[in-house]
Design a protein around this motif. Structure first.
Motif, PDB file in Angstrom:
ATOM      1  N   LYS A 108     -29.661  30.711 -13.442  1.00  0.00           N
ATOM      2  CA  LYS A 108     -30.906  30.680 -14.205  1.00  0.00           C
ATOM      3  C   LYS A 108     -31.982  29.920 -13.412  1.00  0.00           C
ATOM      4  O   LYS A 108     -31.691  29.275 -12.410  1.00  0.00           O
ATOM      5  CB  LYS A 108     -30.687  30.009 -15.557  1.00  0.00           C
ATOM      6  CG  LYS A 108     -29.701  30.723 -16.471  1.00  0.00           C
ATOM      7  CD  LYS A 108     -29.567  29.976 -17.799  1.00  0.00           C
ATOM      8  CE  LYS A 108     -28.596  30.667 -18.732  1.00  0.00           C
ATOM      9  NZ  LYS A 108     -28.444  29.933 -20.017  1.00  0.00           N
ATOM     10  N   SER A 109     -33.208  29.978 -13.897  1.00  0.00           N
ATOM     11  CA  SER A 109     -34.284  29.207 -13.270  1.00  0.00           C
ATOM     12  C   SER A 109     -34.051  27.730 -13.537  1.00  0.00           C
ATOM     13  O   SER A 109     -33.336  27.358 -14.481  1.00  0.00           O
ATOM     14  CB  SER A 109     -35.642  29.622 -13.835  1.00  0.00           C
ATOM     15  OG  SER A 109     -35.767  29.198 -15.187  1.00  0.00           O
ATOM     16  N   LEU A 110     -34.673  26.858 -12.724  1.00  0.00           N
ATOM     17  CA  LEU A 110     -34.510  25.415 -12.904  1.00  0.00           C
ATOM     18  C   LEU A 110     -34.987  24.994 -14.283  1.00  0.00           C
ATOM     19  O   LEU A 110     -34.387  24.128 -14.930  1.00  0.00           O
ATOM     20  CB  LEU A 110     -35.280  24.653 -11.821  1.00  0.00           C
ATOM     21  CG  LEU A 110     -35.176  23.123 -11.890  1.00  0.00           C
ATOM     22  CD1 LEU A 110     -33.726  22.681 -11.754  1.00  0.00           C
ATOM     23  CD2 LEU A 110     -36.036  22.475 -10.801  1.00  0.00           C
ATOM     24  N   VAL A 111     -36.071  25.606 -14.757  1.00  0.00           N
ATOM     25  CA  VAL A 111     -36.599  25.280 -16.088  1.00  0.00           C
ATOM     26  C   VAL A 111     -35.561  25.572 -17.159  1.00  0.00           C
ATOM     27  O   VAL A 111     -35.314  24.753 -18.056  1.00  0.00           O
ATOM     28  CB  VAL A 111     -37.894  26.070 -16.369  1.00  0.00           C
ATOM     29  CG1 VAL A 111     -38.312  25.920 -17.837  1.00  0.00           C
ATOM     30  CG2 VAL A 111     -39.022  25.595 -15.456  1.00  0.00           C
ATOM     31  N   ASP A 112     -34.916  26.735 -17.079  1.00  0.00           N
ATOM     32  CA  ASP A 112     -33.894  27.102 -18.066  1.00  0.00           C
ATOM     33  C   ASP A 112     -32.675  26.185 -17.970  1.00  0.00           C
ATOM     34  O   ASP A 112     -32.072  25.822 -18.987  1.00  0.00           O
ATOM     35  CB  ASP A 112     -33.472  28.555 -17.873  1.00  0.00           C
ATOM     36  CG  ASP A 112     -34.562  29.535 -18.290  1.00  0.00           C
ATOM     37  OD1 ASP A 112     -35.419  29.143 -19.109  1.00  0.00           O
ATOM     38  OD2 ASP A 112     -34.569  30.676 -17.791  1.00  0.00           O
ATOM     39  N   ILE A 113     -32.314  25.810 -16.737  1.00  0.00           N
ATOM     40  CA  ILE A 113     -31.170  24.910 -16.546  1.00  0.00           C
ATOM     41  C   ILE A 113     -31.442  23.564 -17.202  1.00  0.00           C
ATOM     42  O   ILE A 113     -30.617  23.038 -17.953  1.00  0.00           O
ATOM     43  CB  ILE A 113     -30.872  24.712 -15.044  1.00  0.00           C
ATOM     44  CG1 ILE A 113     -30.349  26.006 -14.424  1.00  0.00           C
ATOM     45  CG2 ILE A 113     -29.869  23.579 -14.835  1.00  0.00           C
ATOM     46  CD1 ILE A 113     -30.217  25.941 -12.908  1.00  0.00           C
TER      47      ILE A 113
END
Length: 376
Positions: A108-113
């Motif tokens: 996933k994207s860093l934001v989602d992580i």
């Protein structure tokens, strides 16, 4: 205005009196952990990876410090009791669980992580404070009253069961809901910010297109009139010389006829680039005002600055060596230049100044072309 007071600051984990366990130093550290968790959540707004990583590392570092400090406080009363060992084990598993969670969501994207990590941290920290830490705080309080460790533990178990257990579950459920809604609001705000930025970028591009000549990337005739008016007013206020250089390409029609319009367009682009390189000062404005006609507008303190710039421009264009064998005066492209440089009065306006500079350009062409005329 502090970060927490900012309208753009979101509290995904608002501090609540229920999280106070009655130990001043531990409560203080818990508040800092909650603040750092909220700071981490707010880095998701701008989606800048370096800010997110910095906030996450700051939280992890402080959590490590807090666990160590807290354990020393409990050890003073509990030493190697099973209760303390279980608490230390919870601390030990914390960071590996977070790392495992990040690894599990690595696609996933860093934001989602980080959003997944934040959800875990909120529930873990809530339970850790109002269940585990509160139990230990009660035990220590009872020991300080004179009870044995076992008696203190029984008191703690009795107080933390029943209605308190129901309260804990209610608080955890409430915070799950609050954090989920807040993160949802943050996502909506991010989407709105991105849409507004995209709209702003489009409007900026449209604005630039409306004032830009598409072939040469210079300003166009429409913008020439706007800048002319603004710069003349500025020169009038500041008692500077208002300068206009007007020039066109000699025998450009013959060049098009001999080499074709594609060649002519390339020649115009080269002139545009040359103009940009010649007009380096922020106060220099270069325009394509007609087919093969160009202009420069600027203010200066010296009366000869306009003529010197015109000379430099003529030299730079000659150095381009753009072949133009259809010309009657040279094998290469040349330009005829008219210019005017005045400290404007209230009587001067676009029409009067352009009438003068047009006349001087006409004289330059009538005088054999490849000329600079600054008088008449």
């Amino acid at each position: 205005m502090s970060q927490n007071e900012s309208l753009d600051y979101f509290e995904v984990f608002p501090w609540n009196k229920n999280f106070e366990i009655g130990h001043k130093e531990v409560d203080k550290q818990h508040k800092i952990l909650v603040k750092l968790l909220n700071n981490l959540a707010n880095t998701l707004i701008n989606e800048k990876e370096i800010e997110i990583e910095d906030a996450f590392n700051e939280l992890a570092k402080y959590a490590d410090y807090h666990f160590d400090a807290e354990e020393k406080i409990w050890e003073e009363f509990l030493e190697d009791s099973s209760l303390l060992k279980a608490h230390k084990k919870s601390h030990t598993k914390f960071l590996p669980t977070v790392i495992e969670l990040k690894e599990k969501n690595k696609d996933k994207s860093l934001v989602d992580i980080i959003e997944e990590v934040i959800k875990f941290l909120i529930r873990w920290l809530s339970f850790h404070i109002i269940d585990e830490d509160k139990r230990l705080a009660i035990v220590i309080k009872e020991i300080q009253k004179g009870k044995s460790k076992e008696e203190a533990k029984r008191v703690s178990d009795r107080l933390m069961n029943g209605s308190i257990r129901t309260l804990i579950e209610a608080i955890l459920s409430m915070y799950d809901g609050v954090s989920a809604r807040t993160l949802s609001l943050m996502r909506e705000r991010n989407a709105r910010i991105k849409a507004e930025k995209a709209l702003k970028d489009v409007n900026k591009q449209l604005q630039e297109l409306s004032i830009t000549d598409q072939l040469t990337s210079l300003y166009n005739r429409r913008h020439f009139e706007n800048i002319f008016d603004l710069e003349m007013k500025r020169a009038r206020r500041e008692k500077k010389y208002f300068s206009v250089i007007l020039f066109d390409i000699d025998y450009f029609k013959l060049l098009n006829d001999m080499y074709g319009h594609a060649y002519g367009d390339e020649a115009l682009k080269k002139i545009g680039k040359c103009l940009k390189e010649t007009c380096k000062r922020p106060s220099d404005f270069a325009f394509r005002v007609g087919g093969e006609e160009f202009a420069i507008v600027f203010n200066c303190y010296k009366s000869d600055a306009c003529y010197n710039l015109a000379l430099k421009l003529q030299e730079n264009i000659n150095n381009l060596k753009i072949e133009s064998k259809g010309s009657k005066i040279s094998d290469y492209m040349t330009v005829s230049i008219g210019l005017v440089s005045i400290i404007p009065t209230d009587e001067d306006d676009l029409e009067s100044v352009m009438k003068t500079v047009d006349k001087r350009l006409y004289i330059a062409k009538e005088s054999g072309r490849n000329q600079i005329i600054h008088y008449n």
